[in-house]
Design a protein around this motif. Structure first.
Motif, PDB file in Angstrom:
ATOM      1  N   GLU A 182     -16.431   4.097   5.513  1.00 43.05           N
ATOM      2  CA  GLU A 182     -15.485   4.009   6.627  1.00 43.05           C
ATOM      3  C   GLU A 182     -14.093   4.454   6.201  1.00 43.05           C
ATOM      4  N   VAL A 183     -13.708   4.110   4.961  1.00 37.48           N
ATOM      5  CA  VAL A 183     -12.409   4.532   4.436  1.00 37.48           C
ATOM      6  C   VAL A 183     -12.338   6.056   4.377  1.00 37.48           C
ATOM      7  N   ARG A 184     -13.392   6.684   3.866  1.00 34.35           N
ATOM      8  CA  ARG A 184     -13.413   8.152   3.790  1.00 34.35           C
ATOM      9  C   ARG A 184     -13.338   8.783   5.169  1.00 34.35           C
ATOM     10  N   GLU A 185     -14.009   8.168   6.142  1.00 35.43           N
ATOM     11  CA  GLU A 185     -14.053   8.736   7.490  1.00 35.43           C
ATOM     12  C   GLU A 185     -12.702   8.665   8.192  1.00 35.43           C
ATOM     13  N   ARG A 186     -12.002   7.531   8.070  1.00 41.08           N
ATOM     14  CA  ARG A 186     -10.729   7.399   8.781  1.00 41.08           C
ATOM     15  C   ARG A 186      -9.533   7.864   7.957  1.00 41.08           C
ATOM     16  N   GLY A 187      -9.683   7.946   6.618  1.00 43.47           N
ATOM     17  CA  GLY A 187      -8.614   8.467   5.771  1.00 43.47           C
ATOM     18  C   GLY A 187      -7.665   7.427   5.218  1.00 43.47           C
ATOM     19  N   TYR A 188      -7.930   6.167   5.417  1.00 42.92           N
ATOM     20  CA  TYR A 188      -7.096   5.091   4.863  1.00 42.92           C
ATOM     21  C   TYR A 188      -7.911   3.811   4.797  1.00 42.92           C
ATOM     22  N   ALA A 189      -7.412   2.838   4.025  1.00 48.83           N
ATOM     23  CA  ALA A 189      -8.153   1.603   3.785  1.00 48.83           C
ATOM     24  C   ALA A 189      -7.352   0.387   4.226  1.00 48.83           C
ATOM     25  N   TYR A 190      -8.097  -0.686   4.511  1.00 53.19           N
ATOM     26  CA  TYR A 190      -7.494  -1.963   4.878  1.00 53.19           C
ATOM     27  C   TYR A 190      -7.798  -3.029   3.831  1.00 53.19           C
ATOM     28  N   ASP A 191      -6.857  -3.930   3.646  1.00 56.35           N
ATOM     29  CA  ASP A 191      -7.076  -5.193   2.932  1.00 56.35           C
ATOM     30  C   ASP A 191      -6.802  -6.281   3.949  1.00 56.35           C
TER      31      ASP A 191
END
Length: 253
Positions: A182-191
């Protein structure tokens, strides 16, 4: 990290002692020996050697890590192109958002903060330049993992595990890999409060011309402020813009 046959036992002992001094925020010979299960005479010899070489200091029988390590750390960091290119954007982003902004790189399967800045309303957390964190429980770390080959991700999990930091930490490898997709798909990550309760974070990658990850950039703040459109749209867009500026500066300056 797996041990190699040609490692030097005495050197490893010195570093174990240094790590204990750091963990304990200073300790005496007896305390170090007891904690590490090493003979007091051995601990004393290592401490004396480290003190003579000016890597630790002794105050009334308590040994502490010395500032010589700061000199080495600053030397290493100042040689990194990403540090010089990221620092202005980190400062600008902190001023614009008012929150805590960090840049980190991967080393030995962990995230290492290389620079940070506090905005006007930033909360104080336990990050500082040089601090190492596990990759699976931070937005910075998940951004880094998402850019690595799956074989390298598996290696990092095998070495460091997926320790639980909060009730929201991802501790299952399959779940983590789904998150990385999901991080790769949207281009950023959440914590989502995965390392510290009450703290949310968003992170985006800084990628070199050759497509390899250089660093990760993040904005973090309390759940009372980092929510809604700010969490899901505004901060991610600011991060991607700042990361793009760093990428351009690295490529052309």
């Amino acid at each position: 990290m797996p041990s190699q046959n040609n490692t030097v036992a005495a050197t490893k002992t010195s570093f174990r002692i240094l790590e204990e001094l750091k963990r304990a925020d200073g300790a005496g010979v007896t305390d170090v020996a007891s904690e590490l299960g090493i003979a007091k005479s051995t601990v004393h010899n290592h401490l004396q050697t480290l003190s003579e070489e000016e890597y630790i200091i002794c105050e009334d029988g308590t040994y502490r890590v010395g500032l010589r390590f700061l000199e080495l750390g600053e030397y290493t960091r100042n040689r990194m192109d990403i540090y010089e290119k990221a620092r202005p954007e980190v400062n600008a982003l902190a001023e614009e958002t008012g929150e805590m902004v960090n840049a980190a790189v991967e080393e030995h399967g962990e995230g290492v903060y290389i620079t940070r800045a506090e905005g006007g309303q930033a909360v104080s957390v336990d990050t500082y330049a040089g601090k190492r964190v596990k990759l699976h429980c931070t937005a910075l770390g998940k951004t880094i993992l998402a850019q690595l080959p799956e074989s390298r991700v598996d290696e990092i999990i095998a070495i460091h595990g997926l320790p639980e930091r909060t009730e929201n930490t991802i501790t299952d490898p399959a779940e983590l890999k789904t998150e990385l997709d999901e991080v790769r798909e949207r281009g950023y990550a959440y914590d989502r409060e995965e390392r510290l309760p009450g703290l949310r974070c968003v992170a985006a990658p800084v990628v070199a011309d050759d497509g390899n990850l250089v660093a990760a950039l993040s904005v973090s703040g309390p759940t009372t402020r980092i929510k809604g459109d700010l969490f899901h749209e505004e901060i991610p867009e600011l991060l991607r813009s700042s990361a793009n500026v760093i990428e351009i500066n690295m490529a052309y300056s």
